[in-house]
Design an enzyme around this catalytic site. Structure first.
Site, PDB file in Angstrom:
ATOM      1  N   LYS A  81      -4.493  -2.838  14.213  1.00 31.01           N
ATOM      2  CA  LYS A  81      -3.642  -2.353  13.120  1.00 31.01           C
ATOM      3  C   LYS A  81      -2.421  -1.644  13.696  1.00 31.01           C
ATOM      4  O   LYS A  81      -2.529  -0.908  14.676  1.00 31.01           O
ATOM      5  CB  LYS A  81      -4.465  -1.395  12.251  1.00 31.01           C
ATOM      6  CG  LYS A  81      -3.762  -0.899  10.990  1.00 31.01           C
ATOM      7  CD  LYS A  81      -4.708  -0.012  10.169  1.00 31.01           C
ATOM      8  CE  LYS A  81      -4.049   0.500   8.896  1.00 31.01           C
ATOM      9  NZ  LYS A  81      -4.956   1.363   8.102  1.00 31.01           N
ATOM     10  N   SER A 156      -5.534   0.103   3.244  1.00 27.06           N
ATOM     11  CA  SER A 156      -4.301  -0.220   3.911  1.00 27.06           C
ATOM     12  C   SER A 156      -4.445  -1.171   5.093  1.00 27.06           C
ATOM     13  O   SER A 156      -3.451  -1.733   5.557  1.00 27.06           O
ATOM     14  CB  SER A 156      -3.638   1.080   4.387  1.00 27.06           C
ATOM     15  OG  SER A 156      -4.449   1.704   5.368  1.00 27.06           O
ATOM     16  N   SER A 180      -9.686   2.629   3.683  1.00 28.77           N
ATOM     17  CA  SER A 180      -8.779   1.573   4.139  1.00 28.77           C
ATOM     18  C   SER A 180      -9.369   0.535   5.082  1.00 28.77           C
ATOM     19  O   SER A 180      -8.712  -0.465   5.373  1.00 28.77           O
ATOM     20  CB  SER A 180      -7.552   2.187   4.815  1.00 28.77           C
ATOM     21  OG  SER A 180      -6.623   2.548   3.830  1.00 28.77           O
TER      22      SER A 180
HETATM   23  N1  GLN Z   1      -6.261   3.706  -0.658  1.00 30.50           N
HETATM   24  C1  GLN Z   1      -6.332   5.056  -0.183  1.00 30.50           C
HETATM   25  C2  GLN Z   1      -4.973   5.700  -0.260  1.00 30.50           C
HETATM   26  O1  GLN Z   1      -4.103   5.078  -0.735  1.00 30.50           O
HETATM   27  C3  GLN Z   1      -6.896   5.090   1.208  1.00 30.50           C
HETATM   28  C4  GLN Z   1      -5.907   4.879   2.281  1.00 30.50           C
HETATM   29  C5  GLN Z   1      -6.516   4.894   3.646  1.00 30.50           C
HETATM   30  O2  GLN Z   1      -7.722   4.933   3.814  1.00 30.50           O
HETATM   31  N2  GLN Z   1      -5.665   4.899   4.660  1.00 30.50           N
HETATM   32  O3  GLN Z   1      -4.791   6.811   0.135  1.00 30.50           O
END
Ligand code: GLN
Length: 514
Positions: A81, A156, A180
């Protein structure tokens, strides 16, 4: 030949490489070819590094030929990532503010991957600074879900998940601050793990919310996630929150779980607050079917009550933006990354910072910085951040009580299967925030969680989440391997095997909202 190698799991590739059936160069080339064939449609990668990947592969091949003792997964390629800092490879966090940043150092986990001899294929797409649930917040365009290119891969870590699902990479590194890794794993029919907080080094991971962030391994099987977790975990003196406990043998846990009868007497706690009632019918059916298989195999199903979970989302959406607003203060146009001078007026530190941040950050990042700065401001700190931290303690206590009654907790990972594009822009951004209800509590409490595929609903993958007490990540692998075997035996094949392989052709005519 070349596409066949991409269909193998990391465990199979590791065995084949050690047996000399093919070289790491063959394997790496096959995956690079696959990326080239498919990524103009999928958009999993922000940067592909064929030269560096092949150089690592050849180096591993020649060391193996010379009889050198190598890491068991040496030569198995991985995608990373783009929030993980990689020396000499552009690292953007999917933000304009880091668009051209080539880091002068490696994250600890990048060093580990390189030392073990895993070729890094490239850097995967994500929501900007890991803020989002769809990968649409990337400044460089979205990633498509390989199961249906009109839907998102989740986020994400959407690029990471799509790369594993679409056979572009057998292993993939993501990060999970509120879900994420687990949510995109659920949307793409892959396995994603959020380890115990502190078990994988965060040194060199571009920070979103430091008390919640964890690196997580992804792959198509529980065993592959275990192998990558094993490689990444361990104490790091460069990360003050890094645990010093020895790393458990996750692969042994997978083997134990795959044995007949491994679920006998295991207590699976269904979380009342994350009960199937709020979930789509298809998700509910697949989740219950997997639970029934576990019960038939000897598991005991109990219901557990975690009343404080009803405040978890609210606490997360105070703590996360607060910490993010502080972490993102470093992007000021002065030291590294983008620098923009004001179009008119004096050029001062302040005006350059303002112009740089206005141009460099996307809307969601700005929204969260504003929210966090407000919550942390004098007079509000105790009311917002302080209260949210108290909720966090309550969530931890609820989990501790629940784990008295159950060995692992189980929930559907997400209330729906993969969503169509455009939800982020729609009138109701709250719908997306609510989608994280089942994943966020683990980050608040620091406990480990896994999402594994539990079958399909209307042709799209459904995620089954397991949660374990802190430092008991091995339990996820043991129970996860057992459930994975039951689900794939019942369906006659693993869920991931069903990813439509012709999507590249179909998708050529599909337009997505970029
Ligand atoms: N979807 C969650 C957010 O928008 C989690 C994001 C993440 O785990 N980086 O904060």
């Amino acid at each position: 030949m070349s596409n066949d190698l991409t269909r193998l799991t990391a465990a199979q590739l590791s065995a084949g490489l050690r047996a000399g059936e093919y070289s790491s160069e063959d394997v790496t080339r096959a995956h690079l070819d696959r990326i080239e064939q498919t990524d103009s449609v999928l958009g999993s990668f922000l940067t592909v590094e064929p030269e560096q990947a092949l150089a690592t592969a050849r180096d591993v091949d020649s060391r193996r030929a010379a009889g050198e003792e190598l890491h068991p997964y040496a030569g198995v390629p991985v995608s990373v990532k783009d929030v993980v800092v990689t020396e000499g490879i552009r690292t953007t966090a999917a933000s304009r503010i880091l668009e051209d940043w080539i880091p002068p150092y490696d994250a600890t986990i990048s060093t580990r991957i390189k030392d073990a001899g895993l070729p890094i294929l490239g850097k995967t797409n994500m929501d900007e600074f890991a803020m989002g649930s769809t990968t649409e917040h990337s400044a460089f365009g979205p990633t498509c879900n390989p199961w249906d290119t009109t839907t998102v891969p989740g986020g994400s870590s959407g690029g990471a998940a799509a790369s594993a699902a679409a056979f572009q990479a057998p292993l993939s590194v993501g990060t999970d601050t509120g879900g994420s890794v687990r949510q995109p794993a659920a949307f793409t029919g892959t396995v994603g793990v959020k380890p115990t907080y502190g078990s994988i080094s965060r040194y060199g991971i571009i920070a979103m919310a430091s008390s919640l962030d964890q690196v997580g391994p992804m792959g198509r099987t529980v065993a592959d996630a275990a192998a990558l977790h094993q490689l990444l975990a361990g104490h790091d003196p460069k990360d003050s929150t890094s645990l010093s406990d020895p790393v458990p043998d996750f692969l042994a846990a997978v083997e134990a779980g795959a044995r007949d009868g491994s679920l006998t007497g295991k207590r699976l706690g269904v979380v009342k607050q994350l009960s199937a009632d709020d979930y789509d019918a298809g998700v509910r059916t697949a989740f219950t079917a997997a639970l029934d298989l576990a019960q038939a195999a000897g598991a005991q199903i109990v219901e557990v009550d975690l009343p404080s979970l009803s405040y978890a989302l609210d606490a997360y959406y105070l703590i996360m933006p607060s910490e993010a607003s502080s972490n993102l203060a470093r992007y000021d146009g002065m030291r590294f990354g983008l620098r923009v001078e004001p179009e008119s007026g004096p050029v001062t530190a302040e005006t350059v910072m303002a112009a740089t941040r206005a141009a460099g950050f996307g809307a969601e990042v700005k929204r969260r910085i504003l929210l966090g700065t407000y919550a942390l401001s004098a007079g509000y700190y105790d009311a917002f951040y302080g209260s949210a931290q108290k909720v966090r303690t309550l969530v931890q206590r609820d989990f501790a009580a629940a784990f008295e009654q159950a060995d692992v907790l189980v929930t559907p990972t997400t209330p729906t299967t993969a969503l169509p594009f455009g939800m982020e822009d729609d009138a109701d951004p709250m719908a997306l925030y609510l989608g994280d209800a089942a994943t966020i509590p683990a980050n608040l409490a620091g406990i480990p969680g896994m999402s594994l595929p539990a079958g399909l609903a209307d042709g799209m993958p459904v995620g089954f989440q397991l949660l374990a007490p802190a430092k008991q990540d091995a339990r996820l692998y043991e129970v996860g391997a057992a459930i994975e075997a039951l689900v794939s035996d019942a369906a006659g094949a693993p869920v991931w095997a069903g990813v439509p392989t012709e999507y590249a052709a179909d998708a050529a005519s599909t337009t997505t909202s970029a």
